[in-house]
Write a protein that holds these residues in place. Structure first.
Motif, mmCIF file in Angstrom:
data_model
loop_
_atom_site.group_PDB
_atom_site.id
_atom_site.type_symbol
_atom_site.label_atom_id
_atom_site.label_comp_id
_atom_site.label_asym_id
_atom_site.label_seq_id
_atom_site.Cartn_x
_atom_site.Cartn_y
_atom_site.Cartn_z
ATOM 1 N N CYS A 50 1.098 -1.427 0.050
ATOM 2 C CA CYS A 50 0.300 -0.156 0.543
ATOM 3 C C CYS A 50 0.823 1.182 0.116
ATOM 4 C CB CYS A 50 -1.151 -0.063 1.154
ATOM 5 S SG CYS A 50 -2.129 -1.528 1.244
ATOM 6 N N PRO A 51 0.051 2.211 -0.373
ATOM 7 C CA PRO A 51 1.177 3.908 -0.962
ATOM 8 C C PRO A 51 0.982 4.171 0.845
ATOM 9 C CG PRO A 51 -1.172 3.786 -1.652
ATOM 10 C CD PRO A 51 -1.187 2.291 -1.378
ATOM 11 N N ALA A 52 2.536 4.720 1.351
ATOM 12 C CA ALA A 52 2.595 5.446 2.424
ATOM 13 C C ALA A 52 2.050 4.908 3.679
ATOM 14 C CB ALA A 52 1.384 6.939 2.140
ATOM 15 N N CYS A 53 2.039 3.667 4.230
ATOM 16 C CA CYS A 53 1.419 2.563 4.992
ATOM 17 C C CYS A 53 1.705 1.857 4.662
ATOM 18 C CB CYS A 53 -0.683 2.693 4.864
ATOM 19 S SG CYS A 53 -1.227 2.070 5.848
ATOM 20 N N ARG A 54 1.701 1.355 5.844
ATOM 21 C CA ARG A 54 2.637 -0.248 6.884
ATOM 22 C C ARG A 54 2.131 -0.490 7.689
ATOM 23 N NH1 ARG A 54 4.279 0.854 2.371
ATOM 24 N NH2 ARG A 54 5.609 0.523 0.940
ATOM 25 N N ALA A 55 1.121 -0.425 7.601
ATOM 26 C CA ALA A 55 0.124 -1.422 8.851
ATOM 27 C C ALA A 55 0.250 -1.903 8.472
ATOM 28 C CB ALA A 55 -0.986 -0.256 9.186
ATOM 29 N N CYS A 56 -0.381 -3.214 8.311
ATOM 30 C CA CYS A 56 -0.741 -4.262 8.394
ATOM 31 C C CYS A 56 0.868 -5.297 8.044
ATOM 32 C CB CYS A 56 -0.854 -5.408 6.673
ATOM 33 S SG CYS A 56 -2.692 -4.660 6.205
ATOM 34 N N VAL A 57 1.100 -5.772 9.399
ATOM 35 C CA VAL A 57 2.704 -6.591 10.133
ATOM 36 C C VAL A 57 2.489 -7.875 10.091
ATOM 37 C CG1 VAL A 57 4.275 -6.656 11.874
ATOM 38 C CG2 VAL A 57 2.793 -4.332 11.458
ATOM 39 N N PRO A 58 3.414 -9.005 8.719
ATOM 40 C CA PRO A 58 2.329 -10.208 9.248
ATOM 41 C C PRO A 58 3.224 -10.990 10.452
ATOM 42 C CG PRO A 58 4.219 -9.297 7.200
ATOM 43 C CD PRO A 58 3.819 -8.132 7.880
ATOM 44 N N VAL A 59 2.862 -11.881 11.207
ATOM 45 C CA VAL A 59 2.821 -12.167 12.266
ATOM 46 C C VAL A 59 2.494 -13.126 12.014
ATOM 47 C CG1 VAL A 59 2.747 -9.983 13.591
ATOM 48 C CG2 VAL A 59 0.540 -11.758 13.136
ATOM 49 N N LEU A 102 3.303 -21.411 13.196
ATOM 50 C CA LEU A 102 1.793 -20.937 12.693
ATOM 51 C C LEU A 102 1.849 -19.830 12.653
ATOM 52 C CD1 LEU A 102 -1.116 -22.160 13.373
ATOM 53 C CD2 LEU A 102 -1.883 -21.431 15.070
ATOM 54 N N TYR A 103 1.042 -19.679 11.397
ATOM 55 C CA TYR A 103 1.125 -17.975 10.846
ATOM 56 C C TYR A 103 -0.329 -17.761 10.710
ATOM 57 C CZ TYR A 103 6.214 -18.926 8.732
ATOM 58 O OH TYR A 103 7.096 -18.676 8.850
ATOM 59 N N LEU A 104 -0.292 -16.518 11.835
ATOM 60 C CA LEU A 104 -1.549 -15.547 11.596
ATOM 61 C C LEU A 104 -2.047 -14.882 10.981
ATOM 62 C CD1 LEU A 104 -1.409 -16.182 15.230
ATOM 63 C CD2 LEU A 104 -2.533 -18.206 14.489
ATOM 64 N N GLY A 105 -1.619 -14.907 9.896
ATOM 65 C CA GLY A 105 -1.910 -12.880 9.023
ATOM 66 C C GLY A 105 -0.972 -12.016 9.480
ATOM 67 N N TYR A 106 -2.082 -10.983 9.424
ATOM 68 C CA TYR A 106 -1.312 -10.149 9.557
ATOM 69 C C TYR A 106 -2.284 -9.146 10.733
ATOM 70 C CZ TYR A 106 0.043 -10.080 4.298
ATOM 71 O OH TYR A 106 0.152 -10.666 3.725
ATOM 72 N N TRP A 107 -0.819 -8.706 11.266
ATOM 73 C CA TRP A 107 -1.942 -8.200 12.478
ATOM 74 C C TRP A 107 -2.256 -5.925 12.332
ATOM 75 C CZ3 TRP A 107 1.466 -4.729 15.384
ATOM 76 C CH2 TRP A 107 0.721 -3.587 17.152
ATOM 77 N N ILE A 108 -2.379 -5.446 12.468
ATOM 78 C CA ILE A 108 -2.861 -3.548 12.559
ATOM 79 C C ILE A 108 -3.137 -3.440 14.350
ATOM 80 C CG2 ILE A 108 -3.886 -1.971 11.188
ATOM 81 C CD1 ILE A 108 -4.702 -3.698 8.561
ATOM 82 N N ASP A 127 9.982 -7.683 9.737
ATOM 83 C CA ASP A 127 10.462 -6.388 10.310
ATOM 84 C C ASP A 127 11.383 -6.092 9.357
ATOM 85 O OD1 ASP A 127 10.797 -3.730 10.791
ATOM 86 O OD2 ASP A 127 12.191 -4.012 12.046
ATOM 87 N N ARG A 128 11.111 -5.780 8.432
ATOM 88 C CA ARG A 128 12.333 -5.246 7.119
ATOM 89 C C ARG A 128 13.582 -6.441 7.026
ATOM 90 N NH1 ARG A 128 14.747 -0.051 10.681
ATOM 91 N NH2 ARG A 128 14.006 -1.923 12.177
ATOM 92 N N GLY A 129 12.204 -7.946 6.169
ATOM 93 C CA GLY A 129 11.966 -8.318 5.343
ATOM 94 C C GLY A 129 13.142 -10.216 6.603
ATOM 95 N N GLU A 130 13.334 -9.783 7.636
ATOM 96 C CA GLU A 130 13.369 -10.455 9.245
ATOM 97 C C GLU A 130 12.081 -11.097 10.190
ATOM 98 O OE1 GLU A 130 16.224 -11.665 9.211
ATOM 99 O OE2 GLU A 130 17.346 -11.046 7.710
ATOM 100 N N TRP A 131 12.230 -11.876 11.096
ATOM 101 C CA TRP A 131 11.724 -12.332 11.634
ATOM 102 C C TRP A 131 11.990 -12.263 12.608
ATOM 103 C CZ3 TRP A 131 6.546 -13.455 11.433
ATOM 104 C CH2 TRP A 131 6.107 -13.383 10.062
ATOM 105 N N ARG A 132 10.847 -10.993 13.970
ATOM 106 C CA ARG A 132 11.976 -11.117 15.025
ATOM 107 C C ARG A 132 10.620 -11.091 16.427
ATOM 108 N NH1 ARG A 132 10.965 -5.832 17.075
ATOM 109 N NH2 ARG A 132 9.983 -4.030 15.502
ATOM 110 N N ARG A 133 11.259 -10.962 17.505
ATOM 111 C CA ARG A 133 9.822 -11.222 18.166
ATOM 112 C C ARG A 133 9.350 -9.580 18.859
ATOM 113 N NH1 ARG A 133 10.493 -13.657 23.209
ATOM 114 N NH2 ARG A 133 8.104 -12.872 25.227
#
Length: 255
Positions: free
Chosen positions: A80-89, A222-228, A247-253
């Protein structure tokens, strides 16, 4: 993950990548801008990849690690343009220890009978899906889904997909969960439940059940989709800890 190649706009307004070779991904494009179904006054755009039948499982596990989700025979992620609210978790299964409140959820649903079924669209499941949409997601992107579209959601999968159904007293259908199984992980594709049974926290219970299934099968995540963060309907995902974010290509806690 990078996808090299020139991008051009076709006559339909879609953005396409022309240089993907046969040993990579077959098809890549960006959707048109549409109103965001989660955040007001925002627009959404998705990057979409077709999953080829002959290597869908391999590609999908690679894509889901890169933040993609599956819908039917395609994988997608927000762009999305100008939005990074969807976070893969995702939930690392080995480190998951349910909190007291989640243990209460599990205990409240011990009476449910669970069956794992092939990914076939059933009228009874669709009726529950409709009640769930009407009760919990009025105006959402799936609110007007008819049975043919629901069948596509359930049955059009080039990867290993299951439907789990949860029944209560008198074999009453209480909830259902569409999920994917990969070599190393599980992915919760879509869950829905009887909105009149809010006290049971059935959405959280199905995540607990999936985590238990993953542990038994030796899966790592277990992949839970996106978190906003600003979407209240996604707040339940933060109950499951440790929760990791991409986060920027890396999975972190995350939590």
């Amino acid at each position: 993950m990078t996808y090299p190649g020139a991008v051009h706009r076709d006559s339909g307004g879609e953005v396409r990548n022309q240089s993907l070779t046969a040993d990579r991904l077959d098809f890549l494009f960006a959707t048109r801008l549409l109103p965001c179904p989660y955040l007001p006054q925002k627009d959404e755009r998705k990057i979409v990849v077709a999953l080829a039948d002959d290597r869908a499982g391999r590609d999908y596990e690679r894509l889901i690690r890169a933040g993609y989700r599956r819908s039917g025979a395609i994988a997608y992620r927000p762009a999305c343009p100008a939005c990074r609210a969807c976070v893969p978790v995702r939930l690392p299964i080995a480190g998951f220890n349910p909190s007291k409140s989640l243990r209460r959820v599990a205990n409240a649903n011990l009476d449910l009978d669970v069956r794992i079924l092939p990914p076939t669209a059933r009228a009874e499941h669709y009726d529950l899906f409709r009640r769930y949409q009407d009760g919990r997601h009025t105006g959402g992107e799936m609110a007007d889904m008819d049975f043919a579209e629901y069948r596509t959601l359930v049955e059009e999968s080039p990867v290993t997909t299951h439907v789990a159904e949860f029944r209560g007293s008198g074999a009453r259908l209480m909830a259902a969960c569409l999920f994917d199984e990969m070599d190393e992980s599980l992915s919760a594709v879509y869950t829905f439940f009887d909105p009149s049974e809010a006290k049971r926290s059935l959405g959280s219970y199905m995540i607990l059940w999936l985590a238990a299934q993953g542990r038994e099968a030796g899966k790592s995540d277990l992949y839970l989709g996106y978190w906003i963060e600003k979407c209240a309907k996604m707040a339940y995902k933060t109950r499951f800890r440790p929760l990791e974010m991409l986060d920027r290509g890396e999975w972190r806690r995350m939590l």
